[in-house]
Design a protein around this motif. Structure first.
Motif, PDB file in Angstrom:
ATOM      1  N   ILE A 181      -2.877  -4.550  -0.904  1.00 49.48           N
ATOM      2  CA  ILE A 181      -3.479  -4.525  -2.245  1.00 49.48           C
ATOM      3  C   ILE A 181      -4.205  -3.215  -2.535  1.00 49.48           C
ATOM      4  N   PHE A 182      -4.719  -2.574  -1.492  1.00 57.06           N
ATOM      5  CA  PHE A 182      -5.465  -1.340  -1.718  1.00 57.06           C
ATOM      6  C   PHE A 182      -4.572  -0.137  -2.002  1.00 57.06           C
ATOM      7  N   GLU A 183      -3.264  -0.366  -2.058  1.00 62.97           N
ATOM      8  CA  GLU A 183      -2.354   0.689  -2.515  1.00 62.97           C
ATOM      9  C   GLU A 183      -2.427   0.832  -4.033  1.00 62.97           C
ATOM     10  N   LEU A 184      -2.958  -0.195  -4.712  1.00 64.24           N
ATOM     11  CA  LEU A 184      -3.112  -0.143  -6.168  1.00 64.24           C
ATOM     12  C   LEU A 184      -4.421   0.561  -6.521  1.00 64.24           C
ATOM     13  N   LYS A 185      -4.375   1.389  -7.555  1.00 60.54           N
ATOM     14  CA  LYS A 185      -5.465   2.319  -7.858  1.00 60.54           C
ATOM     15  C   LYS A 185      -6.820   1.659  -8.100  1.00 60.54           C
ATOM     16  N   GLU A 186      -6.878   0.580  -8.871  1.00 59.16           N
ATOM     17  CA  GLU A 186      -8.157   0.003  -9.276  1.00 59.16           C
ATOM     18  C   GLU A 186      -8.692  -1.036  -8.289  1.00 59.16           C
ATOM     19  N   SER A 187      -8.021  -1.208  -7.162  1.00 57.53           N
ATOM     20  CA  SER A 187      -8.346  -2.315  -6.263  1.00 57.53           C
ATOM     21  C   SER A 187      -9.776  -2.301  -5.733  1.00 57.53           C
ATOM     22  N   ALA A 188     -10.256  -1.156  -5.292  1.00 58.84           N
ATOM     23  CA  ALA A 188     -11.599  -1.100  -4.700  1.00 58.84           C
ATOM     24  C   ALA A 188     -12.665  -1.543  -5.694  1.00 58.84           C
ATOM     25  N   GLY A 189     -12.568  -1.074  -6.938  1.00 59.47           N
ATOM     26  CA  GLY A 189     -13.561  -1.430  -7.948  1.00 59.47           C
ATOM     27  C   GLY A 189     -13.528  -2.901  -8.308  1.00 59.47           C
ATOM     28  N   ILE A 190     -12.341  -3.444  -8.512  1.00 56.83           N
ATOM     29  CA  ILE A 190     -12.195  -4.857  -8.899  1.00 56.83           C
ATOM     30  C   ILE A 190     -12.668  -5.776  -7.783  1.00 56.83           C
ATOM     31  N   ARG A 240     -18.646  -0.302  -3.742  1.00 54.85           N
ATOM     32  CA  ARG A 240     -17.381   0.329  -3.373  1.00 54.85           C
ATOM     33  C   ARG A 240     -17.522   1.016  -2.025  1.00 54.85           C
ATOM     34  N   HIS A 241     -18.702   1.539  -1.770  1.00 54.70           N
ATOM     35  CA  HIS A 241     -18.966   2.213  -0.498  1.00 54.70           C
ATOM     36  C   HIS A 241     -18.695   1.255   0.662  1.00 54.70           C
ATOM     37  N   ALA A 242     -19.101   0.008   0.499  1.00 55.89           N
ATOM     38  CA  ALA A 242     -18.883  -0.992   1.551  1.00 55.89           C
ATOM     39  C   ALA A 242     -17.387  -1.254   1.734  1.00 55.89           C
ATOM     40  N   ILE A 243     -16.661  -1.313   0.620  1.00 55.74           N
ATOM     41  CA  ILE A 243     -15.207  -1.502   0.689  1.00 55.74           C
ATOM     42  C   ILE A 243     -14.563  -0.361   1.468  1.00 55.74           C
ATOM     43  N   TYR A 244     -14.936   0.878   1.092  1.00 57.53           N
ATOM     44  CA  TYR A 244     -14.347   2.044   1.745  1.00 57.53           C
ATOM     45  C   TYR A 244     -14.709   2.095   3.229  1.00 57.53           C
ATOM     46  N   LYS A 245     -15.919   1.637   3.558  1.00 56.40           N
ATOM     47  CA  LYS A 245     -16.357   1.616   4.957  1.00 56.40           C
ATOM     48  C   LYS A 245     -15.470   0.659   5.764  1.00 56.40           C
ATOM     49  N   ASN A 247     -17.084 -11.187   3.798  1.00 55.79           N
ATOM     50  CA  ASN A 247     -16.584 -10.121   2.937  1.00 55.79           C
ATOM     51  C   ASN A 247     -15.610  -9.203   3.671  1.00 55.79           C
ATOM     52  N   LYS A 248     -15.960  -8.882   4.900  1.00 57.99           N
ATOM     53  CA  LYS A 248     -15.087  -8.013   5.688  1.00 57.99           C
ATOM     54  C   LYS A 248     -13.744  -8.684   5.931  1.00 57.99           C
ATOM     55  N   SER A 249     -13.762  -9.978   6.167  1.00 56.11           N
ATOM     56  CA  SER A 249     -12.521 -10.724   6.395  1.00 56.11           C
ATOM     57  C   SER A 249     -11.655 -10.749   5.142  1.00 56.11           C
ATOM     58  N   ILE A 250     -12.293 -10.898   3.992  1.00 54.67           N
ATOM     59  CA  ILE A 250     -11.549 -10.902   2.729  1.00 54.67           C
ATOM     60  C   ILE A 250     -10.912  -9.542   2.481  1.00 54.67           C
ATOM     61  N   VAL A 251     -11.689  -8.494   2.690  1.00 58.51           N
ATOM     62  CA  VAL A 251     -11.170  -7.136   2.489  1.00 58.51           C
ATOM     63  C   VAL A 251     -10.022  -6.856   3.460  1.00 58.51           C
ATOM     64  N   PHE A 252     -10.164  -7.321   4.704  1.00 53.78           N
ATOM     65  CA  PHE A 252      -9.109  -7.118   5.693  1.00 53.78           C
ATOM     66  C   PHE A 252      -7.832  -7.862   5.280  1.00 53.78           C
ATOM     67  N   HIS A 253      -7.999  -9.078   4.790  1.00 55.55           N
ATOM     68  CA  HIS A 253      -6.856  -9.872   4.331  1.00 55.55           C
ATOM     69  C   HIS A 253      -6.103  -9.125   3.230  1.00 55.55           C
ATOM     70  N   LEU A 254      -6.843  -8.562   2.287  1.00 61.17           N
ATOM     71  CA  LEU A 254      -6.233  -7.826   1.179  1.00 61.17           C
ATOM     72  C   LEU A 254      -5.618  -6.514   1.662  1.00 61.17           C
ATOM     73  N   PHE A 255      -6.275  -5.883   2.621  1.00 65.05           N
ATOM     74  CA  PHE A 255      -5.763  -4.638   3.203  1.00 65.05           C
ATOM     75  C   PHE A 255      -4.418  -4.891   3.887  1.00 65.05           C
ATOM     76  N   GLU A 256      -4.338  -5.989   4.622  1.00 67.57           N
ATOM     77  CA  GLU A 256      -3.105  -6.342   5.340  1.00 67.57           C
ATOM     78  C   GLU A 256      -1.954  -6.614   4.372  1.00 67.57           C
ATOM     79  N   ASN A 257      -2.288  -7.072   3.173  1.00 69.98           N
ATOM     80  CA  ASN A 257      -1.266  -7.384   2.169  1.00 69.98           C
ATOM     81  C   ASN A 257      -0.986  -6.213   1.225  1.00 69.98           C
ATOM     82  N   ILE A 302      -4.296  -7.588  -8.722  1.00 70.83           N
ATOM     83  CA  ILE A 302      -5.450  -7.414  -7.822  1.00 70.83           C
ATOM     84  C   ILE A 302      -6.385  -8.605  -7.916  1.00 70.83           C
ATOM     85  N   SER A 303      -6.694  -9.031  -9.138  1.00 73.90           N
ATOM     86  CA  SER A 303      -7.625 -10.142  -9.338  1.00 73.90           C
ATOM     87  C   SER A 303      -7.101 -11.434  -8.732  1.00 73.90           C
TER      88      SER A 303
END
Length: 232
Positions: free
Chosen positions: A196-205, A214-219, A184-194, A161-162
């Motif tokens: 990464i958020f299927e891994l458990k600790e991803s949102a926190g890291i 984390r709320h922003a990530i989930y949003k 930030n939204k673009s970075i999260v989208f990039h990781l979502f497309e790949n 994840i890191s």
């Protein structure tokens, strides 16, 4: 799994629907192995449903002149007998020659079906008689048409994840077309497309690395998933 009756005289396997599912998965594996090693590698899948026409899948069959419907080999019969006598499923790698005398390095593995019964053989033959530069050309990135991809190999998901987050941050920050507001939204989208958020600790890291909640990530994730559903 050794089989008490080790005679091949009456050996036939009736493949069940489940067995055929197992065989189909090996079709895909054959394509993958041949693609990995290259055109100088022949990959063959035999079915024990009919030993006289056992080849059901073959990639790069020109190395041995075979095609779908070709019979099992003497080595294949030897592997089958060995399995029936001892339960041994893998041959050691061995060298052999095709009809025109080319040197092959080969290996064979028994394919198990429903309840572990033998249903076929998975075989790989690498032609070592091709010019060495030609063989190397398909394995080296400088001469291969394949794209160079940086894959993260790690012993724990935190590192995956890191490292993925750092790569995404670098790529987004290097893109002058992406504004600071949408960074930030673009970075999260990039990781979502790949994925990464299927891994458990991803949102926190990732929230820590970006300095957002984390709320922003989930949003962001809800927005991405909602957009995908609308497109379906």
């Amino acid at each position: 799994m050794a089989i008490e009756n080790n005679s091949l005289a009456d050996f036939r396997v009736s493949l069940t629907a489940k067995d055929n599912e197992f065989m189909q998965s090996y079709y895909r594996l054959a394509d993958m192995v041949a693609d990995l090693i290259g055109p100088h590698c022949e990959v063959v899948l035999h079915s024990f449903g009919d030993l006289d026409a056992s080849v059901v899948k073959i990639v790069n069959g020109h190395h041995t002149g075979r095609g779908v419907g070709s019979p099992i080999t003497d080595m294949g019969l030897k592997m089958l007998r060995l399995f029936m006598q001892t339960g041994e499923v893998n041959s050691r790698s061995y060298f052999t020659r095709n009809k025109v005398g080319e040197l092959l390095k080969s290996t064979t593995c028994v394919v198990a079906g429903e309840h572990g019964k033998p249903i076929g053989l998975f075989c790989v033959n690498i032609n070592l008689s091709v010019p060495f530069p030609e063989l190397i050309k398909t394995l080296m990135p400088d001469n291969s048409p394949l794209a160079m991809v940086m894959e993260h190999f790690s012993t724990n998901s935190h590192d995956v994840i890191s490292q993925s987050a750092e790569k995404a941050i670098h790529e987004i920050d290097s893109d002058s077309n992406i504004s600071k507001k949408s960074r930030n939204k673009s970075i999260v989208f990039h990781l979502f497309e790949n994925g990464i958020f299927e891994l458990k600790e991803s949102a926190g890291i990732i929230s820590e690395k970006l300095g957002i909640s984390r709320h922003a990530i989930y949003k962001y994730l809800r927005e991405f998933k909602s957009a995908i559903k609308e497109q379906e």
